[in-house]
Scaffold this motif. Structure first.
Motif, PDB file in Angstrom:
ATOM      1  N   PRO A  68       8.107 -68.191  50.275  1.00  9.55           N
ATOM      2  CA  PRO A  68       6.552 -69.014  49.709  1.00  9.55           C
ATOM      3  C   PRO A  68       5.987 -68.506  50.084  1.00  9.55           C
ATOM      4  O   PRO A  68       4.222 -69.286  49.337  1.00  9.55           O
ATOM      5  CB  PRO A  68       6.833 -70.247  50.670  1.00  9.55           C
ATOM      6  CG  PRO A  68       7.928 -69.252  51.823  1.00  9.55           C
ATOM      7  CD  PRO A  68       8.908 -68.051  51.689  1.00  9.55           C
ATOM      8  N   VAL A  69       5.171 -67.570  50.619  1.00  9.67           N
ATOM      9  CA  VAL A  69       4.180 -66.635  50.344  1.00  9.67           C
ATOM     10  C   VAL A  69       3.637 -66.008  49.341  1.00  9.67           C
ATOM     11  O   VAL A  69       2.311 -66.171  48.592  1.00  9.67           O
ATOM     12  CB  VAL A  69       4.082 -65.741  51.812  1.00  9.67           C
ATOM     13  CG1 VAL A  69       2.458 -65.514  51.855  1.00  9.67           C
ATOM     14  CG2 VAL A  69       3.614 -66.166  52.511  1.00  9.67           C
ATOM     15  N   THR A  70       4.792 -64.977  48.758  1.00  8.67           N
ATOM     16  CA  THR A  70       4.212 -64.319  47.512  1.00  8.67           C
ATOM     17  C   THR A  70       4.476 -64.474  46.123  1.00  8.67           C
ATOM     18  O   THR A  70       4.116 -64.591  45.171  1.00  8.67           O
ATOM     19  CB  THR A  70       4.719 -62.846  48.000  1.00  8.67           C
ATOM     20  OG1 THR A  70       6.104 -63.181  48.124  1.00  8.67           O
ATOM     21  CG2 THR A  70       4.594 -62.419  49.165  1.00  8.67           C
ATOM     22  N   GLY A  71       5.256 -65.575  46.022  1.00 12.01           N
ATOM     23  CA  GLY A  71       6.145 -66.511  45.154  1.00 12.01           C
ATOM     24  C   GLY A  71       7.188 -65.659  44.782  1.00 12.01           C
ATOM     25  O   GLY A  71       7.750 -65.906  43.590  1.00 12.01           O
ATOM     26  N   LEU A  72       7.401 -64.715  45.136  1.00 13.13           N
ATOM     27  CA  LEU A  72       8.460 -63.469  44.258  1.00 13.13           C
ATOM     28  C   LEU A  72       9.954 -63.823  44.503  1.00 13.13           C
ATOM     29  O   LEU A  72       9.975 -63.957  45.538  1.00 13.13           O
ATOM     30  CB  LEU A  72       7.865 -62.037  44.855  1.00 13.13           C
ATOM     31  CG  LEU A  72       7.133 -61.323  44.415  1.00 13.13           C
ATOM     32  CD1 LEU A  72       6.674 -59.629  44.832  1.00 13.13           C
ATOM     33  CD2 LEU A  72       7.029 -61.089  43.385  1.00 13.13           C
ATOM     34  N   PRO A  73      11.001 -64.012  43.704  1.00 10.75           N
ATOM     35  CA  PRO A  73      12.227 -64.036  43.818  1.00 10.75           C
ATOM     36  C   PRO A  73      12.553 -63.265  45.108  1.00 10.75           C
ATOM     37  O   PRO A  73      12.524 -62.195  45.412  1.00 10.75           O
ATOM     38  CB  PRO A  73      13.073 -63.648  42.928  1.00 10.75           C
ATOM     39  CG  PRO A  73      12.155 -63.691  41.721  1.00 10.75           C
ATOM     40  CD  PRO A  73      10.691 -62.637  42.539  1.00 10.75           C
ATOM     41  N   ASP A  74      14.081 -64.009  46.428  1.00 11.57           N
ATOM     42  CA  ASP A  74      14.353 -63.596  47.470  1.00 11.57           C
ATOM     43  C   ASP A  74      14.934 -64.687  48.059  1.00 11.57           C
ATOM     44  O   ASP A  74      15.445 -65.618  48.245  1.00 11.57           O
ATOM     45  CB  ASP A  74      13.140 -64.090  48.773  1.00 11.57           C
ATOM     46  CG  ASP A  74      13.493 -63.286  50.039  1.00 11.57           C
ATOM     47  OD1 ASP A  74      14.762 -62.792  50.060  1.00 11.57           O
ATOM     48  OD2 ASP A  74      12.852 -63.279  50.787  1.00 11.57           O
ATOM     49  N   ALA A  75      16.744 -64.105  47.037  1.00  9.65           N
ATOM     50  CA  ALA A  75      18.024 -65.002  47.478  1.00  9.65           C
ATOM     51  C   ALA A  75      18.241 -65.101  48.773  1.00  9.65           C
ATOM     52  O   ALA A  75      18.632 -66.388  48.834  1.00  9.65           O
ATOM     53  CB  ALA A  75      19.442 -64.285  46.839  1.00  9.65           C
ATOM     54  N   LEU A  76      17.946 -64.250  49.422  1.00 13.75           N
ATOM     55  CA  LEU A  76      18.328 -64.774  50.243  1.00 13.75           C
ATOM     56  C   LEU A  76      17.858 -64.989  51.954  1.00 13.75           C
ATOM     57  O   LEU A  76      17.955 -65.890  52.672  1.00 13.75           O
ATOM     58  CB  LEU A  76      18.924 -62.839  51.055  1.00 13.75           C
ATOM     59  CG  LEU A  76      20.377 -62.560  50.770  1.00 13.75           C
ATOM     60  CD1 LEU A  76      20.483 -61.714  51.829  1.00 13.75           C
ATOM     61  CD2 LEU A  76      21.206 -63.012  51.082  1.00 13.75           C
ATOM     62  N   GLY A  77      16.535 -64.407  51.981  1.00 17.45           N
ATOM     63  CA  GLY A  77      15.784 -65.182  52.686  1.00 17.45           C
ATOM     64  C   GLY A  77      14.257 -65.923  52.647  1.00 17.45           C
ATOM     65  O   GLY A  77      13.586 -66.294  53.229  1.00 17.45           O
ATOM     66  N   GLY A  78      14.301 -66.542  51.017  1.00 16.29           N
ATOM     67  CA  GLY A  78      14.101 -66.940  50.684  1.00 16.29           C
ATOM     68  C   GLY A  78      14.108 -68.336  50.056  1.00 16.29           C
ATOM     69  O   GLY A  78      15.018 -69.070  51.034  1.00 16.29           O
ATOM     70  N   VAL A  79      12.491 -69.611  49.914  1.00 18.97           N
ATOM     71  CA  VAL A  79      13.441 -71.224  50.046  1.00 18.97           C
ATOM     72  C   VAL A  79      13.344 -71.605  48.357  1.00 18.97           C
ATOM     73  O   VAL A  79      12.621 -71.698  47.945  1.00 18.97           O
ATOM     74  CB  VAL A  79      12.082 -71.286  51.353  1.00 18.97           C
ATOM     75  CG1 VAL A  79      12.494 -72.930  50.744  1.00 18.97           C
ATOM     76  CG2 VAL A  79      11.788 -70.920  51.817  1.00 18.97           C
ATOM     77  N   ALA A  80      14.203 -72.676  48.367  1.00 14.64           N
ATOM     78  CA  ALA A  80      13.796 -72.811  46.825  1.00 14.64           C
ATOM     79  C   ALA A  80      12.784 -74.143  46.920  1.00 14.64           C
ATOM     80  O   ALA A  80      13.161 -75.349  47.721  1.00 14.64           O
ATOM     81  CB  ALA A  80      15.315 -73.785  46.755  1.00 14.64           C
ATOM     82  N   LEU A  81      12.112 -74.315  46.283  1.00 12.74           N
ATOM     83  CA  LEU A  81      11.258 -74.469  46.336  1.00 12.74           C
ATOM     84  C   LEU A  81      11.373 -75.571  45.132  1.00 12.74           C
ATOM     85  O   LEU A  81      10.364 -77.028  45.028  1.00 12.74           O
ATOM     86  CB  LEU A  81       9.336 -73.922  46.174  1.00 12.74           C
ATOM     87  CG  LEU A  81       9.375 -73.324  46.939  1.00 12.74           C
ATOM     88  CD1 LEU A  81       8.215 -72.470  46.379  1.00 12.74           C
ATOM     89  CD2 LEU A  81       9.152 -73.828  48.472  1.00 12.74           C
ATOM     90  N   ASP A  82      12.046 -75.487  44.404  1.00 11.19           N
ATOM     91  CA  ASP A  82      12.306 -76.754  43.314  1.00 11.19           C
ATOM     92  C   ASP A  82      13.852 -76.982  42.908  1.00 11.19           C
ATOM     93  O   ASP A  82      14.902 -75.645  43.825  1.00 11.19           O
ATOM     94  CB  ASP A  82      12.530 -75.867  41.570  1.00 11.19           C
ATOM     95  CG  ASP A  82      12.717 -77.085  40.995  1.00 11.19           C
ATOM     96  OD1 ASP A  82      12.722 -77.948  41.004  1.00 11.19           O
ATOM     97  OD2 ASP A  82      11.818 -76.610  39.477  1.00 11.19           O
ATOM     98  N   ALA A  83      14.320 -78.568  43.067  1.00  8.08           N
ATOM     99  CA  ALA A  83      15.343 -78.746  43.938  1.00  8.08           C
ATOM    100  C   ALA A  83      16.264 -79.191  42.700  1.00  8.08           C
ATOM    101  O   ALA A  83      17.512 -79.226  42.107  1.00  8.08           O
ATOM    102  CB  ALA A  83      15.525 -79.888  43.698  1.00  8.08           C
ATOM    103  N   THR A  84      15.667 -78.307  41.326  1.00 10.47           N
ATOM    104  CA  THR A  84      16.943 -78.105  40.025  1.00 10.47           C
ATOM    105  C   THR A  84      17.451 -76.743  39.767  1.00 10.47           C
ATOM    106  O   THR A  84      17.218 -75.922  39.948  1.00 10.47           O
ATOM    107  CB  THR A  84      15.564 -78.467  38.598  1.00 10.47           C
ATOM    108  OG1 THR A  84      14.793 -79.306  38.585  1.00 10.47           O
ATOM    109  CG2 THR A  84      16.455 -78.012  37.146  1.00 10.47           C
TER     110      THR A  84
END
Length: 316
Positions: free
Chosen positions: A168-184
């Protein structure tokens, strides 16, 4: 419009600077269930209370190391191939535990601890087998939060939605530690982790029933668990689409391992015909020897009744 199963939007939460990883929490919960249920079954069979916890102190670390070693060994290119980072092989919190390695090396740790406590390993394995397979089911929930171990595309109503996750900070892909910002969803897939979870629970019910019905012993409960698990894993593994080491042309290595281990486990169940062993607790042993003293011969040796259910049954 069909409604599918949604994936969690993330698999990691933060308590201040401390990450709370769903995968790790599921593994821990599974271990707790396995130990508590194993302890209850162990004591019911005549084992000394506290033994399962003592053995787990050895078996769990051994199992975690073994599970990770198997995963890294069968996915070598990811960590040591072109573009791989060897340090990532140590990041167990990112997922990646092979059940075969966990059982094998965990068994070594259990054997060491059982020898220290004077408990036959097959006896111990039979007591903890149902808890282990339920622990595996709980652990599969961690794969759900990690959005991993799924199958190919499907239109079935229980299809699983997969989302893009980003930092959520960098916008870079992060499959394990990231967040889904788009519910699509970017894909609708077979939730093979869920299939395995449900199968594991079925296996637990079957082996508990078989144990009560046929009074299995000498490792046959554990072997039945292995046979049941590998039977389901064989077919579920064929459905998975995540990267995996291939052998014999284009066969996933875990398909081959499942088939081989299944045959060995079934052979063990069919060939071992010994009656269930029962361990007498130390206080029960002392009472049995004292009672048998009245019936002992002139040489003071205990009669047969004092031996039955103790040393003779302890032989592995």
């Amino acid at each position: 419009m069909l409604v599918y199963l949604p994936s969690p939007d993330r698999g990691v939460w933060y308590l201040g600077p401390v990450p709370l990883r769903a995968y790790a929490l599921c593994i821990i919960a599974g271990i707790v269930v396995a130990v508590l249920w194993g302890e209850k079954r162990f004591v019911a069979r005549g084992g000394e209370p506290g033994t399962v916890v003592d053995v787990a102190v050895f078996a769990v670390p051994f199992g975690l190391v073994g599970g990770r070693l198997y995963h890294v060994a069968t996915d070598w290119e990811t960590y040591f191939g072109p573009g791989g980072n060897p340090v990532d092989a140590l990041k167990i919190w990112q997922g990646g535990l092979g059940i075969w390695g966990a059982i094998a090396l965990g068994g070594v740790g259990a054997w060491i601890a059982c020898r220290r406590r004077g408990v036959p390993l097959p006896f111990f394995a039979d007591a903890v087998a149902p808890g282990i397979v339920v622990a595996q089911a709980i652990g599969r929930l961690g794969n759900y939060f990690n959005q991993e171990l799924f199958g190919g595309p499907t239109t079935l109503p229980w299809g699983l939605e997969i989302y893009d996750r980003v930092d959520p900070v960098t916008g870079l892909p992060d499959a394990l530690g990231g967040v889904a910002l788009d519910a699509t969803p970017i894909a609708i897939v077979h939730p093979t982790f869920l299939y395995e979870l449900l199968w594991n629970l079925v296996v637990a019910v079957v082996i508990v029933w078989a144990d009560r019905r046929f009074r299995l012993g000498h490792g046959r409960v554990f072997a039945l668990y292995v046979a049941g698990y590998t039977l389901g894993r064989f077919f579920i593994e064929l459905m998975r689409t995540d990267p995996a080491t291939r052998v014999f042309g284009d066969i996933r290595i875990n398909v081959v391992v499942s088939a081989v281990v299944f045959v060995v486990a079934v052979a063990y169940v069919l060939l071992v015909r010994k009656p269930r062993e029962e361990l007498a607790r130390p206080d029960a042993e002392r009472a049995a020897v004292a009672d048998a003293g009245n019936d002992a011969g002139d040489d003071g040796s205990p009669g047969d009744e004092a031996v039955s259910g103790t040393a003779r049954d302890r032989a592995p």
